[in-house]
Scaffold this active site. Structure first.
Site: not given
Ligand SMILES: Cc1ncc(C[n+]2csc(CCOP(=O)(O)OP(=O)(O)O)c2C)c(N)n1
Length: 708
Positions: A429, A451-454, A456, A458, A498
């Site tokens: 990321e 891929q997922f806000a979770d 973000i 890194p 997720h």
């Protein structure tokens, strides 16, 4: 046979004497200059000058904060550097905004220097992003079709340097990323090295190894030096040299650069150097250095002096060069002391570059067009952009041909536009986000996604440290034009990793724009606006709205807007408008994303469509405060609806602002409803439902407010 001429030596020696005289002058005038922190190259000069002398204007350089000698070798004057030392208005890099030897430059006759932060090691990713951009610019897809057609680019960029001829002749551009030895141990540097070898990028990593972090030494902080470390990256050819020996450095750099210009692959030069001055003006060598005597025995200055003598310079000539450099440094210092400081109003410029998209334009609801789900609106927007603009690329995890994104949000794009333009990245990321700084610096327009806000997190470091501040700290020279797509929000038991919302985190980063659309037409129009915006933009895309599978979210599907449709940032949508009424209680709901659907359904189910005005913010920054305040002043009550846990959130801050501005018009406190304030969204569907808001919960809150 050595290529070293007297001319080269003369220039190098003058640069070294200048850098050394500057370090000595700063020390002699410590009281005056140490108001702002600085670090000097003393001890590192030879390798820096050897490199700096050999870069061309088409090259891109990311110097380290200790590289003032390299900057002199690029052609900058002591006066230029001292303007930054003293944080003066005319500091050519940042207008007094950032520290000494933190350059950013776009001069036609010098290597290009994008902004880089003061966070050690973080520049490796943006620098590698430039090299990734070069690779695409040299690809058949891009170069042959675009450059030969002489298409106009939005930014001024000499594309001809990437021609096949230029590569064959060996003057194709390269990227140089300068690093300190301690910074090489950082994780993000590994991401950069990985991508450089994976994609065979034309980049040189120069590691100046003085054996020190700040006060921690090599034994404490590394298991191997950068030369040994490089061996772990297959295809990263590395050499180790004595960076205090000018001729050895110059010849090594010459060979490496010539190879990169032709063969387009990464290199690492590990240059051993002594650190002869303080770590910085604020951290003094006498406090902790136990190796000064040994370090001084490796001073590059006497080495170069001897090399001058060996090449036929007389002692008098050498002395006269040095004297002249000292005199210039002295004069420049006095001039720079008198230079103007920035004015208070200079604080407020260049937070963003101006965007051309300021009005809603084009056809939002074309006759006969089909109704499509939100995820397809995004996909079609990107497809149209890619078809029209060869400089548009899309990359992230799993967006390549095989899958087209885990939400199929990029489906078919790789097939249509090729693997050069739509490709998978490793799980990096930081690289995905930070590389856009470099891509954008070479005139490309990257659309990337996490891929997922979770996940973000890194990438947040690059977003905050490099992406968001580039325009401001380069005084407007290097805005970063990029789009970061972020699937977000809770939907169907996505569980703790997720489902999360992150808007309070990203809205707290100044220097980026943020969209959070509630429906497909807005998403398409905002995606187009984001593309033409020269600034960094995040688009938060709610997963629960992608296919309108969540009950009550059919409103997220839209007739697909036409290709020419753009929706500017900062214009909220009053999707349910009411009249001012005296005889009944009225209320404004301010919300975005999924909240729009909860609010719409709640007011509908309660039979309150004429009493509840709903504002869909569309973008969280810029924020359409006018529309919000006007509505609240009309209705007298306000509820802010968010999916985030409500404490310390964007929504709470907005509620506070509304309260402050509309206080005299309010008949009740501005209220907020959001998720419960728990650390994560649990997997179990009962717990998930209990955690996040819903139409039912919004109904209760509407009731509470109307009856207040
Ligand atoms: C990410 C980050 N962490 C910590 C710091 C504080 N810091 C500034 S310089 C430095 C040491 C860097 O050492 P090295 O990269 O070897 O360069 P040198 O100063 O020795 O030339 C540290 C820890 C920083 N700037 N950035």
């Amino acid at each position: 046979m050595s290529n070293i001429t007297k001319e080269i030596l003369h220039k190098a020696f003058a640069n070294l004497c200048t850098a050394k005289a500057m370090a000595e002058l700063y020390e002699a005038n410590f009281k005056q200059v140490s108001k702002y922190v600085h670090a000097t190259s003393r001890g590192h000069e030879s390798i820096q000058i050897a490199l700096g002398m050999q870069l061309l204007p088409q090259d891109y350089a990311f110097p380290y904060y200790r590289d003032d000698a390299m900057l002199l070798a690029f052609g900058l004057k002591p006066y230029d550097l001292m303007l930054q030392l003293l944080a003066k208005k005319d500091d050519p890099f940042s207008g007094g905004r950032t520290y000494y030897a933190h350059p950013s430059l776009r001069d036609i006759d010098k290597p290009k220097i994008p902004h880089q932060s003061s966070a050690t090691g973080m520049q490796a990713i943006p620098a590698t992003g430039v090299a990734l951009g070069f690779k695409y610019r040299e690809s058949e897809t891009f170069f042959e079709e675009v450059n030969t057609a002489k298409e106009n680019f939005e930014i001024d960029y000499d594309a001809s340097v990437h021609s096949r001829d230029s590569r064959l002749r060996g003057n194709a551009p390269i990227v140089v990323c300068s690093l300190g030895d301690a910074s090489v141990t950082e994780g993000e540097v590994a991401e950069a090295f990985q991508m450089a070898v994976l994609k065979k990028l034309p980049i040189l990593y120069l590691v100046q190894d003085n054996g020190w972090d700040i006060s921690a030494n090599a034994e404490e902080i590394r298991a191997q030096d950068a030369f040994e470390y490089a061996k772990g990256f297959k295809g990263l050819e590395a050499i180790t040299i004595d960076g205090a020996n000018f001729i050895e450095s110059y010849e090594a750099v010459e060979k490496v650069i010539a190879t990169i210009r032709k063969e387009r692959r990464p290199f690492l030069i590990h240059a051993k150097v002594p650190l002869l001055n303080h770590h910085t003006s604020g951290v003094r060598m006498e406090w902790y250095r136990d190796d000064l005597e040994e370090a001084r025995s490796r001073d590059p200055y006497p080495v170069l002096k001897q090399q001058m003598l060996d090449h036929g310079f007389s002692v008098e000539e050498i002395e006269s060069i040095e004297k002249e450099c000292r005199a210039t440094v002295e004069t420049d210092y006095h001039l720079s002391l008198q230079a103007e400081d920035p004015k208070p109003q200079d604080l407020f410029t260049h937070d963003f570059a101006p965007t051309p998209i300021t009005e809603e334009k084009g056809e939002r609801t074309p006759k006969g067009a089909e109704k499509v789900v939100m995820v397809d609106c995004a996909l079609f927007a990107v497809e149209e952009l890619m078809a029209k603009h060869k400089e548009c690329l899309l990359y992230g995890q799993d967006v390549g041909a095989r899958l087209g994104g885990v939400f199929r949000e990029a489906a078919t794009l790789a097939q249509k536009f090729g693997d050069d333009r739509v490709f998978n990245t490793p799980i990096q990321e930081a690289f995905i986000v930070g590389s856009t700084v470099g891509m954008s610096a070479v005139g490309l327009k990257p659309i990337v996604e996490v891929q997922f806000a979770d996940y973000i997190w890194p990438g947040l470091n690059q977003l905050f440290t490099e992406v968001s501040r580039s325009c401001y700290l380069s005084n407007g020279k290097w805005p970063v034009s990029m789009i970061l797509r972020v699937p977000i929000g809770a939907y169907g038991s996505g569980g703790p990793y997720h489902s999360s919302s992150v808007e309070s985190i990203v809205t707290n980063i100044r220097g980026i724009k943020i969209a959070y659309p509630s429906n497909g037409a807005d998403l398409k129009g905002l995606m187009k606006a984001a593309y033409y915006d020269p600034n960094p933009v995040i688009i938060l895309e709610h997963k629960g709205l992608y296919w309108s599978k969540v009950p009550g979210t059919k409103g997220a599907t839209s007739v697909e807007p036409a290709e020419d449709y753009v929706l500017p940032f900062g214009k909220a949508w009053v999707l349910q408008e009411i009249w001012k009424q005296e005889n009944v209680e009225t209320l404004t709901i301010v919300t975005y994303g999924m909240g729009v659907h909860w609010a719409y359904n709640a007011s509908g189910e309660m039979g309150l469509r004429n009493q509840v005005e709903i504002i869909d913010l569309r973008t969280l920054f810029p924020l359409d405060e006018d529309t919000i305040m006007k509505s609240v002043k009309k209705t007298g009550k306000c509820l802010v609806v968010t999916e985030e846990p409500s404490n310390n959130s964007f929504a709470r801050a907005l509620a506070g602002k509304i309260q402050e501005e509309c206080f005299r018009f309010l008949d009740a406190p501005v209220m907020t409803i959001g998720s419960e304030n728990m650390p994560a969204i649990p997997l179990n569907s009962i717990l998930e439902e209990t955690m996040i808001p819903s139409t039912e919960k919004v109904k209760l809150k509407i009731n509470e407010l109307l009856n207040y």
